[in-house]
Design an enzyme around this catalytic site. Structure first.
Site, PDB file in Angstrom:
ATOM      1  N   LYS A 205      94.949 -44.957  -3.316  1.00 34.50           N
ATOM      2  CA  LYS A 205      95.608 -45.930  -4.181  1.00 34.50           C
ATOM      3  C   LYS A 205      97.043 -46.098  -3.691  1.00 34.50           C
ATOM      4  O   LYS A 205      97.823 -45.153  -3.672  1.00 34.50           O
ATOM      5  CB  LYS A 205      95.591 -45.479  -5.636  1.00 34.50           C
ATOM      6  CG  LYS A 205      96.231 -46.479  -6.595  1.00 34.50           C
ATOM      7  CD  LYS A 205      96.114 -46.012  -8.030  1.00 34.50           C
ATOM      8  CE  LYS A 205      96.741 -46.996  -8.991  1.00 34.50           C
ATOM      9  NZ  LYS A 205      96.609 -46.554 -10.400  1.00 34.50           N
ATOM     10  N   ARG A 215      99.640 -54.564 -15.117  1.00 33.34           N
ATOM     11  CA  ARG A 215     100.596 -53.852 -15.966  1.00 33.34           C
ATOM     12  C   ARG A 215     100.990 -54.698 -17.170  1.00 33.34           C
ATOM     13  O   ARG A 215     101.253 -54.174 -18.250  1.00 33.34           O
ATOM     14  CB  ARG A 215     101.811 -53.435 -15.137  1.00 33.34           C
ATOM     15  CG  ARG A 215     101.453 -52.324 -14.145  1.00 33.34           C
ATOM     16  CD  ARG A 215     102.581 -52.011 -13.177  1.00 33.34           C
ATOM     17  NE  ARG A 215     102.150 -50.995 -12.222  1.00 33.34           N
ATOM     18  CZ  ARG A 215     102.777 -50.709 -11.092  1.00 33.34           C
ATOM     19  NH1 ARG A 215     103.889 -51.373 -10.774  1.00 33.34           N
ATOM     20  NH2 ARG A 215     102.317 -49.780 -10.280  1.00 33.34           N
ATOM     21  N   LYS A 229     106.409 -46.172  -8.534  1.00 27.57           N
ATOM     22  CA  LYS A 229     105.444 -45.088  -8.405  1.00 27.57           C
ATOM     23  C   LYS A 229     105.331 -44.610  -6.950  1.00 27.57           C
ATOM     24  O   LYS A 229     104.306 -44.100  -6.526  1.00 27.57           O
ATOM     25  CB  LYS A 229     104.086 -45.536  -8.965  1.00 27.57           C
ATOM     26  CG  LYS A 229     104.186 -46.011 -10.415  1.00 27.57           C
ATOM     27  CD  LYS A 229     102.844 -46.305 -11.055  1.00 27.57           C
ATOM     28  CE  LYS A 229     103.020 -46.735 -12.504  1.00 27.57           C
ATOM     29  NZ  LYS A 229     101.743 -46.918 -13.227  1.00 27.57           N
ATOM     30  N   GLU A 245      93.357 -38.117   2.189  1.00 26.16           N
ATOM     31  CA  GLU A 245      93.219 -38.118   0.727  1.00 26.16           C
ATOM     32  C   GLU A 245      91.747 -38.138   0.316  1.00 26.16           C
ATOM     33  O   GLU A 245      91.324 -37.392  -0.570  1.00 26.16           O
ATOM     34  CB  GLU A 245      93.950 -39.325   0.129  1.00 26.16           C
ATOM     35  CG  GLU A 245      95.461 -39.244   0.148  1.00 26.16           C
ATOM     36  CD  GLU A 245      96.021 -38.384  -0.982  1.00 26.16           C
ATOM     37  OE1 GLU A 245      95.240 -37.691  -1.674  1.00 26.16           O
ATOM     38  OE2 GLU A 245      97.250 -38.403  -1.171  1.00 26.16           O
ATOM     39  N   LYS A 260      92.352 -48.965  -3.311  1.00 29.14           N
ATOM     40  CA  LYS A 260      93.016 -49.937  -4.181  1.00 29.14           C
ATOM     41  C   LYS A 260      94.411 -50.198  -3.639  1.00 29.14           C
ATOM     42  O   LYS A 260      95.138 -49.233  -3.373  1.00 29.14           O
ATOM     43  CB  LYS A 260      93.087 -49.379  -5.616  1.00 29.14           C
ATOM     44  CG  LYS A 260      93.731 -50.315  -6.622  1.00 29.14           C
ATOM     45  CD  LYS A 260      93.785 -49.686  -8.006  1.00 29.14           C
ATOM     46  CE  LYS A 260      94.437 -50.631  -8.995  1.00 29.14           C
ATOM     47  NZ  LYS A 260      94.564 -50.031 -10.339  1.00 29.14           N
ATOM     48  N   SER A 286      94.537 -57.177  -9.858  1.00 33.56           N
ATOM     49  CA  SER A 286      95.002 -58.294 -10.678  1.00 33.56           C
ATOM     50  C   SER A 286      95.784 -59.331  -9.876  1.00 33.56           C
ATOM     51  O   SER A 286      95.630 -60.543 -10.093  1.00 33.56           O
ATOM     52  CB  SER A 286      95.862 -57.769 -11.820  1.00 33.56           C
ATOM     53  OG  SER A 286      96.973 -57.029 -11.333  1.00 33.56           O
ATOM     54  N   TYR A 325      87.578 -58.841 -11.475  1.00 38.62           N
ATOM     55  CA  TYR A 325      87.626 -59.636 -12.701  1.00 38.62           C
ATOM     56  C   TYR A 325      86.734 -60.866 -12.589  1.00 38.62           C
ATOM     57  O   TYR A 325      86.513 -61.557 -13.583  1.00 38.62           O
ATOM     58  CB  TYR A 325      89.074 -60.038 -13.000  1.00 38.62           C
ATOM     59  CG  TYR A 325      89.976 -58.830 -13.134  1.00 38.62           C
ATOM     60  CD1 TYR A 325      90.018 -58.093 -14.308  1.00 38.62           C
ATOM     61  CD2 TYR A 325      90.756 -58.395 -12.058  1.00 38.62           C
ATOM     62  CE1 TYR A 325      90.819 -56.969 -14.410  1.00 38.62           C
ATOM     63  CE2 TYR A 325      91.552 -57.271 -12.156  1.00 38.62           C
ATOM     64  CZ  TYR A 325      91.577 -56.558 -13.337  1.00 38.62           C
ATOM     65  OH  TYR A 325      92.351 -55.430 -13.441  1.00 38.62           O
TER      66      TYR A 325
END
Length: 338
Positions: A205, A215, A229, A245, A260, A286, A325
């Site tokens: 991610k 968000r 982040k 990872e 992602k 998104s 979506y």
């Protein structure tokens, strides 16, 4: 690369000439089985709230979500991914609401599994919807940097994951990017004999700029403010780190592995699938959705053709499944074409 012959003995267009031969040599295929539908759920009854930055996407209360789930089942979409919209009163520095057995997510999971036992229910395991500061983990209030604490956050995530599993979640999906969270969650689930609860690890991610509309949808943007982040999500410049990872999450007991965002990171999807050969998933996030919708609304792109081409690119890269979506729209188009 193997020799493929030379013109005119070899004519690559021969197989492209007719629909039947194009179908016979088609390498990648998209079906409803490949789709996971992310949904935003909030408290209340008979509530539908539009997300302005994501045209066509709404936040819904549980009663409305049941209708969405019914449509997903009828279209053959295998699973929903739940993202809660937590009211301000439920946000604290310690994110305690995240593992409240009477909280929003456990109640929604219980209702979905009671009504649609065949529908996969995936829950997000991360603290950002529940923290007053909008970060995915706990922070020391005396730290001027607001650095997210790793090991302390693991304990909170383990409690959250167990809470969701006890409510009936089929899959818990840690999206926090803390070190060691898969092992800690797997140990917590196994201790409660939840050995069949699957873990979908957001293993790769990235600290992406494509998350803004999400968000907005879950209401964490305001809490995060000008924060970022970068200290736990991955640097967009790195690819080898992503393989490390995923390999760590394999060793720690995850069952499924997420990249992602999606389309800007298809090279990562391909590397994970090719080099590690594990169940690989991608999230068409998104920002990707919003860009397509904006171009479609302006008449610059044809919706069905471009959406389906974008989704097919995930399959071509090696993804086994896609969070999108567009899942219900795509499933509907596939059904109509079938």
């Amino acid at each position: 690369m193997r020799p493929t012959g030379i013109f005119p003995a070899t004519r690559m267009r021969r197989m492209r000439r007719d629909e039947f031969s194009r179908r016979l040599m088609r390498e990648s295929r998209l079906s409803a089985d490949d789709l996971i539908y992310p949904v935003f759920v909030l408290e209340g009854n008979n509530v539908t709230q539009a997300v302005p930055s994501m045209p066509g996407v709404t936040r819904v209360s549980l009663d409305k979500l049941l209708h969405v789930a019914e449509e997903a089942v009828s279209l053959g979409v295998p699973a929903l991914a739940l993202f809660p919209v937590i009211e301000a009163v439920g946000k604290t520095d310690g994110a305690e609401e995240a593992w409240n057995p009477d909280g929003l997510v456990p109640r929604v999971v219980q209702a979905l599994k009671a009504r649609f036992p065949e529908l996969g229910v995936i829950t997000d395991v991360a603290l950002d919807p529940y923290t007053s500061h909008g970060q995915d983990g706990l922070i020391d209030p005396d730290d001027p940097r607001g650095y997210v604490l790793n090991d302390e956050t693991l304990e909170a995530l383990a409690k959250q994951a167990l809470c969701h599993a006890q409510a009936g979640a089929d899959v818990v999906a840690p999206s926090d990017m803390m070190d060691g969270r898969i092992a800690r969650i797997r140990a917590e689930l196994d201790r409660d004999n939840r050995i069949y609860t699957r873990i979908l690890a957001y293993s790769a991610k990235y600290a992406s700029s494509f998350y803004g509309p999400f968000r907005d949808a879950v209401g964490s943007a305001g809490n995060l403010g000008k924060g970022n982040k970068y200290t736990y999500q991955m640097d967009p410049a790195n690819t080898d780190e992503a393989i490390r990872e995923v390999a760590l999450d394999i060793a720690e007991g995850a069952d499924m592995f997420m990249v992602k965002p999606g389309m800007p990171y298809l090279d990562i999807v391909r590397r994970v699938k090719s080099e590690l050969q594990v169940p690989t998933y991608a999230y068409q996030v998104s920002g990707e959705y919003a860009m397509l919708k904006a171009a479609i609304a302006n008449g610059w792109l044809a919706e069905e053709a471009c959406v389906m081409e974008a989704l097919l690119s995930f399959k071509r890269a090696g993804a086994d499944g896609i969070l999108t979506y567009f899942a219900l729209d795509a499933a509907r188009w596939l059904k109509d074409a079938g």
